[in-house]
Design a protein around this motif. Structure first.
Motif, PDB file in Angstrom:
ATOM      1  N   GLY A   1      64.424 -22.325 -67.923  1.00  0.00           N
ATOM      2  CA  GLY A   1      63.381 -21.306 -67.886  1.00  0.00           C
ATOM      3  C   GLY A   1      62.110 -21.791 -67.206  1.00  0.00           C
ATOM      4  O   GLY A   1      61.017 -21.354 -67.547  1.00  0.00           O
TER       5      GLY A   1
ATOM      6  N   GLN B   1      71.820  -8.474 -65.251  1.00  0.00           N
ATOM      7  CA  GLN B   1      71.531  -9.271 -66.456  1.00  0.00           C
ATOM      8  C   GLN B   1      72.496 -10.437 -66.644  1.00  0.00           C
ATOM      9  O   GLN B   1      72.731 -10.882 -67.761  1.00  0.00           O
ATOM     10  CB  GLN B   1      71.582  -8.390 -67.710  1.00  0.00           C
TER      11      GLN B   1
ATOM     12  N   GLN C   1      67.972  -8.400 -62.413  1.00  0.00           N
ATOM     13  CA  GLN C   1      67.548  -7.468 -63.454  1.00  0.00           C
ATOM     14  C   GLN C   1      68.638  -6.419 -63.702  1.00  0.00           C
ATOM     15  O   GLN C   1      68.950  -6.088 -64.834  1.00  0.00           O
ATOM     16  CB  GLN C   1      66.247  -6.784 -62.992  1.00  0.00           C
TER      17      GLN C   1
ATOM     18  N   TYR D   1      65.686 -16.116 -60.993  1.00  0.00           N
ATOM     19  CA  TYR D   1      65.755 -17.526 -60.599  1.00  0.00           C
ATOM     20  C   TYR D   1      66.396 -17.737 -59.219  1.00  0.00           C
ATOM     21  O   TYR D   1      66.502 -18.860 -58.754  1.00  0.00           O
ATOM     22  CB  TYR D   1      66.442 -18.362 -61.686  1.00  0.00           C
TER      23      TYR D   1
ATOM     24  N   PRO E   1      70.386 -14.478 -62.891  1.00  0.00           N
ATOM     25  CA  PRO E   1      69.556 -13.429 -63.495  1.00  0.00           C
ATOM     26  C   PRO E   1      68.120 -13.917 -63.709  1.00  0.00           C
ATOM     27  O   PRO E   1      67.818 -15.079 -63.461  1.00  0.00           O
ATOM     28  CB  PRO E   1      70.256 -13.154 -64.824  1.00  0.00           C
ATOM     29  N   GLU E   2      67.273 -13.040 -64.164  1.00  0.00           N
ATOM     30  CA  GLU E   2      65.888 -13.346 -64.553  1.00  0.00           C
ATOM     31  C   GLU E   2      65.032 -13.885 -63.403  1.00  0.00           C
ATOM     32  O   GLU E   2      64.061 -14.602 -63.631  1.00  0.00           O
ATOM     33  CB  GLU E   2      65.852 -14.351 -65.723  1.00  0.00           C
TER      34      GLU E   2
ATOM     35  N   ARG F   1      62.538 -21.794 -74.213  1.00  0.00           N
ATOM     36  CA  ARG F   1      63.487 -20.983 -73.471  1.00  0.00           C
ATOM     37  C   ARG F   1      64.110 -19.960 -74.404  1.00  0.00           C
ATOM     38  O   ARG F   1      64.576 -20.320 -75.499  1.00  0.00           O
ATOM     39  CB  ARG F   1      64.589 -21.869 -72.879  1.00  0.00           C
TER      40      ARG F   1
ATOM     41  N   LYS G   1      59.548 -21.894 -64.207  1.00  0.00           N
ATOM     42  CA  LYS G   1      59.225 -20.909 -63.177  1.00  0.00           C
ATOM     43  C   LYS G   1      59.120 -21.547 -61.787  1.00  0.00           C
ATOM     44  O   LYS G   1      59.121 -20.858 -60.783  1.00  0.00           O
ATOM     45  CB  LYS G   1      57.904 -20.201 -63.523  1.00  0.00           C
TER      46      LYS G   1
ATOM     47  N   GLU H   1      65.363 -10.610 -57.517  1.00  0.00           N
ATOM     48  CA  GLU H   1      64.880 -10.255 -58.850  1.00  0.00           C
ATOM     49  C   GLU H   1      65.491  -8.936 -59.318  1.00  0.00           C
ATOM     50  O   GLU H   1      65.940  -8.823 -60.459  1.00  0.00           O
ATOM     51  CB  GLU H   1      63.352 -10.144 -58.829  1.00  0.00           C
TER      52      GLU H   1
ATOM     53  N   SER I   1      69.474 -14.761 -73.706  1.00  0.00           N
ATOM     54  CA  SER I   1      69.929 -14.259 -72.400  1.00  0.00           C
ATOM     55  C   SER I   1      70.956 -15.209 -71.781  1.00  0.00           C
ATOM     56  O   SER I   1      71.818 -14.786 -71.015  1.00  0.00           O
ATOM     57  CB  SER I   1      68.738 -14.069 -71.461  1.00  0.00           C
TER      58      SER I   1
ATOM     59  N   TRP J   1      66.725 -22.351 -63.895  1.00  0.00           N
ATOM     60  CA  TRP J   1      67.283 -21.185 -64.596  1.00  0.00           C
ATOM     61  C   TRP J   1      67.579 -21.524 -66.066  1.00  0.00           C
ATOM     62  O   TRP J   1      67.138 -20.831 -66.988  1.00  0.00           O
ATOM     63  CB  TRP J   1      68.554 -20.707 -63.879  1.00  0.00           C
TER      64      TRP J   1
END
Ligand code: 4AD
Ligand code: MG
Length: 429
Positions: free
Chosen positions: A410, A312, A309, A350, A347-348, A261, A412, A305, A265, A407
């Motif tokens: 990390g 952040q 993005q 999730y 963020p990212e 991970r 997916k 997403e 971030s 999240w």
């Protein structure tokens, strides 16, 4: 001799210790056998020298996932994968395993899911389950420290909470019942009895779509607070999420490393307040980014997403149109077309971590909403009682356990964030 766990090795350097576990991997240099042992707490290298011929012979015959007890001296060794090494003096083979189906190589997700009962032994999967444990324990500690009472909601229920399209029907001695979609309505009752309440329990949704972010059985941590308004609700959610993040970064650094991970971030999220925008502002932002939505449309994965993005960091989307949300949400006094609700988007990519709102406290308004949403009145009579006897402004939220784990770790796919996932077309093992 008392066994110790692999994570306790640093406190026992130079001592003779006993480790109980399983063989994860083995290689040989001819004169030395290198065994990678796992015991549930972590992985550790152990070596057997050829000069110890009895032990060397046992080691040669071992196959992956054989269970064993080993005695030996623990020491620090920079060359070993985890920085520590055990020189084995003695073995006790508990069971010799043959032909373990999951070799440390690539298997397809279908195969791994069919062998989920064994796959959870793999280092990354075990790390995810330890992260999950820490998230759940963090939730309990957070609420306990703030004086919340843990109180349970039933799983067998007579009515819907979150819309009627995802209900799992159950035959209840000839009557129609459902598996609970959320414990919220019952928490509203216990909040009126106890003030501040929470629970962690399973929730069931007959989700007809196959996505990375949906399970049909998932776990939710829900809190309900008497005399909390919408703002106080969001403040508490932000404190909870930051508490969990800080705790995981500290207590589960080793697991996050195993999971590769990128923690920078996550660290960044701790350093500033979460973003807050209205639903209307979110639509504007999405249109600018080339993802226009109609007023009243819900966000899909691409929209979440883009929002993640853009900011952040987690972002609260507030004040959605009443028609797209649940029946129990308090209308915005400035615009009764909207509700005092907020979803927290991670963020990212999730997705939505939290759904929360201020609840309707007025009896007549709640009666009207039940009608508007075409819900039968009878199974909600007790819920209406809460507005008849000492109704107060109150608010609450539900945070998805697997979404939070995904999240922070990390991961997916949500199916790796629960020991035995239930999804459309999957109820085995
Ligand atoms: O937004 P939801 O549907 O909110 C409720 O159920 C409220 N009654 C909670 C409350 O206010 N007490 O669900 C809450 C969270 C979502 O934000 C998401 O994290 C998770 O539960 N969630 C799911 N997780 C996995 N699979 C699914 N099918 C999920 N549906 C919701
Ligand atoms: Mg939601």
């Amino acid at each position: 001799m008392q066994p110790i766990r692999i994570t306790e090795i640093p406190q026992h350097l130079g001592e003779e210790v006993l480790i109980q576990g399983w063989l994860y991997h083995k290689r040989s240099s001819g004169a030395i056998q290198f065994l990678l042992l796992r015991d549930g707490s972590g992985l550790m290298q152990a070596i057997v020298l050829k000069s110890n011929s009895a032990a060397f012979q046992v080691a040669e015959g071992l196959a992956q996932e054989s269970s064993l007890r080993v005695w030996g001296q623990a020491r620090a060794d920079k060359r070993a994968p985890t920085g520590y090494e055990l020189e084995i003096s003695r073995f006790e083979l508990v069971q010799l395993a043959h032909d373990y189906p999951i070799a440390p190589k690539e298997h397809g997700p279908g195969f791994l899911m069919d062998h989920r009962h064994l796959w959870i032994r793999s280092p990354k999967q075990a790390a995810l389950l330890r992260v999950r444990h820490e998230v759940l324990q963090g939730m309990r500690d957070f609420f306990h420290q703030r004086g919340f009472i843990a109180t349970e909601s039933p799983i067998l229920t007579p009515a819907a909470v979150e819309g009627t399209t995802t209900l799992f029907p159950v035959d209840y001695f000839g009557d129609q019942a459902y598996l609970s979609q959320s414990g919220q309505l019952y928490l509203e009752a216990t909040a009126a009895a106890l003030g501040l309440v929470y629970w962690i329990g399973p929730a069931f949704r007959a989700e007809q779509s196959k996505t990375r972010k949906h399970l049909t059985e998932f776990w939710m941590c829900e809190a309900e607070m008497a005399f909390y308004d919408h703002q106080m609700n969001m403040q508490l959610q932000e404190e909870l999420v930051k508490y969990l993040l800080e705790r995981l970064l500290k207590q589960r650094a080793a697991e996050l490393e195993t999971l590769e991970r990128n923690t920078a971030s996550l660290q960044k999220v701790l350093s500033e307040p979460f973003a807050r925008i209205t639903y209307a502002e979110a639509l504007e932002l999405l249109a600018e980014q080339g993802l226009p939505l109609e007023w009243g449309d819900d966000f899909g994965a691409p929209h979440e997403e883009v929002l993640g993005q853009h900011f952040q960091r987690p972002v609260f989307i507030e004040k959605m149109p009443a028609a797209m949300k649940a029946f129990y949400m308090e209308p915005d006094p400035q615009n009764p077309e909207l509700v005092l609700a907020a979803d927290l988007i991670a963020p990212e990519g999730y997705g939505e971590l939290i759904g929360g709102s201020q609840r309707i406290s007025d009896l007549e308004m709640l009666e009207r909403k039940l009608q508007e949403f075409q819900l039968p009145r009878e199974p909600y009579e007790w819920y209406l009682d809460l507005r008849r006897y000492g109704s107060v402004p109150h608010s609450g939220f539900g945070i998805g356990v697997e979404r939070t784990v995904a999240w922070i770790a990390g991961a997916k796919h949500l199916r790796e964030c629960i020991p035995f996932p239930r999804q459309l077309h999957r109820i085995y093992p």
